[in-house]
Structure formats: C-alpha cells, structure tokens
Design an enzyme around this catalytic site. Structure first.
Site, mmCIF file in Angstrom:
data_model
loop_
_atom_site.group_PDB
_atom_site.id
_atom_site.type_symbol
_atom_site.label_atom_id
_atom_site.label_comp_id
_atom_site.label_asym_id
_atom_site.label_seq_id
_atom_site.Cartn_x
_atom_site.Cartn_y
_atom_site.Cartn_z
ATOM 1 N N ASP A 13 0.715 -1.327 0.027
ATOM 2 C CA ASP A 13 0.017 0.105 0.039
ATOM 3 C C ASP A 13 0.965 1.131 0.028
ATOM 4 O OD1 ASP A 13 -2.520 -1.887 0.193
ATOM 5 O OD2 ASP A 13 -1.871 -1.878 2.484
ATOM 6 N N LYS A 16 2.435 2.062 -5.024
ATOM 7 C CA LYS A 16 3.370 1.512 -6.157
ATOM 8 C C LYS A 16 2.580 1.752 -7.420
ATOM 9 C CE LYS A 16 3.705 -2.480 -4.491
ATOM 10 N NZ LYS A 16 3.138 -2.329 -3.162
ATOM 11 N N GLY A 40 -3.906 -4.340 -4.580
ATOM 12 C CA GLY A 40 -4.704 -3.392 -5.333
ATOM 13 C C GLY A 40 -3.852 -2.376 -5.855
ATOM 14 N N HIS A 41 -3.738 -1.694 -7.029
ATOM 15 C CA HIS A 41 -2.971 -0.699 -7.238
ATOM 16 C C HIS A 41 -4.158 0.376 -7.771
ATOM 17 C CE1 HIS A 41 1.115 -3.073 -8.090
ATOM 18 N NE2 HIS A 41 0.687 -3.057 -6.805
ATOM 19 N N GLN A 224 2.155 -6.285 -3.145
ATOM 20 C CA GLN A 224 2.347 -6.021 -1.537
ATOM 21 C C GLN A 224 3.793 -5.129 -1.268
ATOM 22 O OE1 GLN A 224 1.350 -9.405 -2.550
ATOM 23 N NE2 GLN A 224 -0.783 -8.806 -2.439
#
Length: 431
Positions: A13, A16, A40-41, A224
């Site tokens: 988080d 990235k 989740g990006h 991650q």
C-alpha cells in the site's frame, strides 16, 4: 537494455500503482511478477481513478506490452471481470495483454479453504483477504497445482481437478465441517474461462527474453511489500509469495544479471493492513487523524489501515534484502499539517537498543520505537514538481531519510495525480 524492478519497501500500500503508472510511460514492457488479485494498485488518470488488481498498471498507457508472469496466482473470474471493466472505460486490453501459461490457477476450493482456515485460527488470524491466494501457492509448492496450460487441455484439466477435489473436499468436509465442491460444476465453469483466456496465454518468459535481447525498457512490477515477503517479511504475518526484488527473477523467468536497477517505494510515514507487529503504530486520535489525512483504506478490501511514523530500520532492511538502488517516497503531502514529525531510528527491547531490524516476531511485537523529532513544514506541498521548491523543512526531512536509510531518493509523490511528482533522477537511467 534497461530493466527496472519496482517493489514495496514497507508492508504494501505504498503507492506503487502511481509510481509504476508514471514509469510505464517510458517502458516498452510492464511485467507483474508475483501475488494475486489480493493486491490493489490505485492510479489517477486526469480526474479518473482506476483500481487494478491483476492487470499491470501499464495497461493505462496505449501500446505498452503488459504481462502477468508465472509467479502470479491467477483467478480467471477476477481477470475477466477486470478486463471487462477496463474495456467499458475505453482501455484497450485485448492486443497487448499476455498471461503466462505457467501461472497457477486459483480454484473455488482455494477460496473456501482460505476462509475456513482463517476462521479456525482464532486469535492467531493472519488477516488474509480470503481470496484463495495462500492455498493456491500451497498447492503450487505441494506440486498439485493446476496451471493455465493444464486448463487449456480439457483432458488434463479434468484429471487434475478430479484428483484435487478428492483431497480438498476431504479437508473441507472433515476438518472444516464445510461443504465440498461438485466436479462437474467446477469443471464446466473453468472450461468456459479457458475459451476466454486462451487468446492471452503464451510463454511469457520467451517474450521477456526477446525484449531484453532487443534492448527494450522493461519494468517489473511487484505486489504487496518487502515486510510481507514469505521469506523476508514479518513471518507469519506475511503474504504467500516473494514480494522482494528476487521475485522478479523467479516470478518472470529472468536471471539476476538481467536486472539493472531496483526501486523501493515507501510512504513518508508507515501503514500496515491486517495483523502483525508494527513498532511505530500510532494509537488513538492521532493515528485516526493520520489515517483520515492519507485516506488510508484498502483499495482491494476497504479495510482501514493501521498508521504509524516512518521507520528507518524497516527501510534499511528493505534496502539490503532488495538491493535497492533508489527510493520513491510517496504521500509527502499528507504530513503537511504536522508541527513536528517523529522518525523511528532505533528500537528498544528489554533494555537492548537495536539499530538494525530484528527478524524475530516476538521482539518486533514488543519493541519500543526510539524517535528523533524533526520539524514539520506547516505548508502545502501538494503538486510541487521541483525539489528545490519544497519547504526547507520538507527538504531536510527527505535528506535525513536518505542519510539514515543509506539510499538515495529518485522520486517524490506530492499528490495522487500523475503530474504531482518530483523527479530527482530518472530511475531508468543506467548512470
């Protein structure tokens, strides 16, 4: 040739998605090498927000080759849903998106076992998303996993599925007291997926190798963060894959001599989702305030993130195990309102001072942070694109991070939009 690996330097988080999105503009190929759709990006394009889970962030740039490599565990339903969502929003995904035939599938029984196993742990819960990531990797290591290449052969897929269901249903029904799965139901569902996935499935290792030989710019995208790595993270409160830079080699099928640079992404403070030690965590209203300022809620699960101050030991460790050549610092603007900003430069545990990060979870869970207090800047940094135009105290803050972490900063994010970024140096540069 210029190859760059981008990994999270904290617990994921870190932002990235934005960093990879910006760097994708210069890259020819973007490769996602680990994790699953539990990542989740979040990417801002003009005033639109895109949340990507499996598909590389580079898909938002026209003409870029995007690859989901063999190190990723692949949920067909999640992939097709994400693909369709992007298509409806005008993003071209059919011509330039490829998936490794060696990627392992997430099956319905993986999700069920993930949920039931977590429930059985009681106070020892890991904080899994329940999406079947860990059980899929477990099957991979146990050599009973089903790969995309298996799915594309109806006979082989049927044989492997039948054998696996015998074992998985036994666990579900006898150990977890849960309902098992019918062979025909799962078989027919996944055969339908096969027809839609086949146009994307290929030997991605060969595509990557050919791009390296052609001296293309390749961006390897991790999921991650370092401290969630299965080997180097705060075990057992970790993910099930290699989230460090080494995962780019095993997860994409390239040798370490093919990697030129590694960039670590870190927030200007710290966050963590789920269970596990977090020495600099801020409790009470101050932690809630930081969470609200940073909008710290998971893009995949919506879970509130635990928030804390910047941890030098945490990042120094990431620099070492990843071989980081530079850092990207994100969310600097979130600290704009603070009068003073603590930075953890050591831990204290039972009278002993630690200047390097201990790996024992028992020590980390009891460690007290030793802080150095830096002055805040009390003015907006949102949208600043020149390091020299940052407030003097913000410049000092970043320079102290470089000094303490023994790693230079190449990029600084001053907002969620693409153009709200400072380039100190282009990380793709080989000099």
């Amino acid at each position: 040739m210029s190859t760059l690996v981008v990994v999270g330097a904290q617990w994921g988080d870190e932002g990235k998605g934005k960093i990879v999105d910006i760097l994708s503009e210069e890259a020819d190929m973007i490769v996602r090498f680990a994790g699953g759709h539990n990542a989740g990006h979040t990417v801002m394009v003009d005033d639109e927000t895109f949340i990507l889970h499996l598909i590389p962030s580079g898909i938002l740039h026209k003409g870029k080759i995007c690859i989901i490599a063999n190190g990723v565990v692949f949920d067909p339903a999640a992939f097709l849903e994400e693909k369709e969502t992007l298509r409806k929003r005008g993003v071209e995904v059919s011509k330039n998106l490829w998936v490794s035939k060696n990627a392992h599938l997430i099956m319905p029984y993986h999700r069920a076992i993930d949920r039931e196993s977590e429930n059985l742990k009681g106070t020892r819960k890991i904080g899994t998303t329940g999406r079947g990531i860990g059980p899929s990797y477990a099957d991979k290591i146990s050599r009973i996993g089903i790969r995309i290449s298996d799915l594309l052969d109806k006979t082989i897929f049927g044989e492997k599925l039948k054998a696996n269901l015998t074992e998985m249903n036994f666990f579900l029904e006898h150990l977890y007291k849960a309902k098992g799965f019918e062979f025909n139901e799962v078989y027919q569902e996944y055969i339908q997926y096969a027809a839609q996935i086949s146009e994307h499935a290929t030997d991605t290792y060969l595509m990557i190798h050919q791009a390296i030989q052609a001296k293309k710019k390749i961006l390897f995208e991790g999921a991650q963060g370092t401290h969630l790595d299965i080997d180097h993270g705060t075990y057992p409160f970790v993910t099930s894959s290699t989230a460090t830079a080494g995962g780019a080699c095993t997860g994409a099928g390239v040798g370490p001599t093919s990697i030129n640079k590694v960039m670590g992404v870190a927030k200007a403070y710290s966050t963590r989702v789920g269970s596990g030690p977090f020495p600099t965590e801020i409790q009470g209203p101050e932690g809630t305030n930081l969470r609200d300022l940073g909008k710290e809620f998971g893009s995949t699960t919506g879970r509130a993130r635990r928030c804390g101050w910047f941890d030098v030991l945490n990042i120094k460790y990431a620099v070492m195990v990843n071989g980081l050549s530079s850092l990207a610092i994100t969310k600097l603007d979130v600290l704009d309102t603070f009068e003073s900003i603590p930075v953890c430069t050591a831990y204290k545990h039972r009278g002993k001072i630690y200047k390097e990060m201990p790996t024992e979870s028992a020590i980390l869970s009891e460690a007290e942070p030793v802080y150095e207090i830096l002055p805040g800047w009390k003015q907006s940094t949102v949208g600043v694109t020149d390091f020299n135009k940052l407030p003097r105290q913000a410049q000092t803050y970043l320079k102290k991070i470089e000094e303490w972490c023994q790693c230079k900063i190449d990029m600084i994010s001053t907002g969620s939009k693409r153009n709200e970024t400072i380039f100190v140096k282009n990380p793709f540069s080989l000099t």
